[in-house]
Every structure is written in structure tokens, then in C-alpha cells.
Motif scaffolding. Structure first.
Motif, short mmCIF file in Angstrom:
data_model
loop_
_atom_site.label_atom_id
_atom_site.label_comp_id
_atom_site.label_asym_id
_atom_site.label_seq_id
_atom_site.Cartn_x
_atom_site.Cartn_y
_atom_site.Cartn_z
N ASP A 3 0.82 -1.22 0.00
CA ASP A 3 0.00 0.00 0.00
C ASP A 3 0.85 1.27 0.00
OD1 ASP A 3 -2.35 -1.44 0.02
OD2 ASP A 3 -2.46 -1.49 2.21
N ASP A 4 2.15 1.14 0.22
CA ASP A 4 3.07 2.27 0.28
C ASP A 4 3.45 2.66 -1.15
OD1 ASP A 4 5.58 3.71 0.26
OD2 ASP A 4 5.86 3.11 2.34
N GLN A 5 3.03 3.83 -1.62
CA GLN A 5 3.26 4.25 -3.00
C GLN A 5 4.74 4.41 -3.34
OE1 GLN A 5 0.98 4.28 -5.51
NE2 GLN A 5 -0.16 3.26 -3.87
N ASP A 6 5.56 4.86 -2.37
CA ASP A 6 7.00 4.98 -2.63
C ASP A 6 7.61 3.60 -2.87
OD1 ASP A 6 7.01 7.74 -2.41
OD2 ASP A 6 7.43 7.69 -0.25
N TYR A 7 7.15 2.62 -2.12
CA TYR A 7 7.65 1.25 -2.30
C TYR A 7 7.16 0.68 -3.63
CZ TYR A 7 8.73 -3.62 -1.32
OH TYR A 7 9.22 -4.89 -1.39
#
Length: 129
Positions: A3-7
């Protein structure tokens, strides 16, 4: 982590299998939990540095001395061989948990070491920078 957009920006579109493999092979020895392991992976991407000339040579053939010049001293290169041709497969950044370069006298080479013959950098390589 998915859910982490940077990841999500730095992994493949369907990274679940790779994440499971990386956790089982490397993360379980890391000394932290899964969330910390993958967060550190994401945060340590900032120490991944290379000379802009590398990007300009994607899809072309280079020599090992060129790769060594374009990357910091704490990197190692893995190649794959197919039809008598050498391809760059992976670049390993040897770093400590805090992001500082890791240097060790003995080699931490994983897989086939690149040799001093032409190396093709595949144009399908995923380069962030």
C-alpha cells in the motif's frame, strides 16, 4: 508495504513472489521484522548511485572496467551468459544498515562474476535515478 506508494514505485507490478523470496532468503537473517526489513529496503535506495553514463549505455555493449568506473567501489556485478554472450544481470550494492558503504576483504560475490569480455546491458533493465 504494497500500500506504500513509494515502495510500489521501486518494485515490479506484482512483487508478492519476489518479496516472499527476499524475506525467506535474506530478511529472516536481518534481525528485524518484515515491515522494518522492507522499509529499510525502500529507504536505503537513496544510497544507490551510479554515473549517468551507465543509463546512456543501456542496450549497448561495454567492458567491466567501464562498469567499475560508473559505480561506487562498494558494488559487485553479476552476469549471465547466453549463446556465448555476456549480459549484465545484477549490480549489488554492499551497504551497512545505516546506508554507509560496506567494505570487506573477502568477496561477497553472488552468482556468476562478470569477466573481462564485452558485457551487454539489456535494455529491459529497470533503472531508477
Amino acid at each position: 508495504m504494497l500500500d506504500d506508494q513509494d515502495y510500489r514505485h521501486i518494485v515490479t507490478s506484482e512483487p508478492t513472489g519476489l518479496m516472499q523470496h527476499e524475506w525467506k532468503k535474506h530478511g529472516t537473517c536481518y534481525g528485524e521484522g518484515q515491515l522494518e526489513y522492507f522499509n529499510d529496503f525502500k529507504n536505503l535506495r537513496t544510497v544507490v548511485k551510479y554515473n549517468k553514463e551507465f543509463r546512456e549505455h543501456i542496450g549497448k555493449t561495454v567492458f567491466l572496467k567501464d562498469l567499475k568506473y560508473w559505480f561506487p567501489a562498494n558494488t559487485s556485478f553479476r552476469c549471465a551468459f547466453k549463446n556465448e554472450k555476456q549480459y549484465l544481470f545484477e549490480v549489488f550494492y554492499l551497504i551497512n544498515k545505516d546506508g554507509s558503504p560496506f567494505y570487506q576483504e573477502k568477496s561477497l560475490q553472488i552468482g556468476e562474476r562478470c569477466i573481462e569480455s564485452p558485457i551487454t546491458i539489456p535494455d529491459a533493465i529497470n533503472v531508477h535515478g
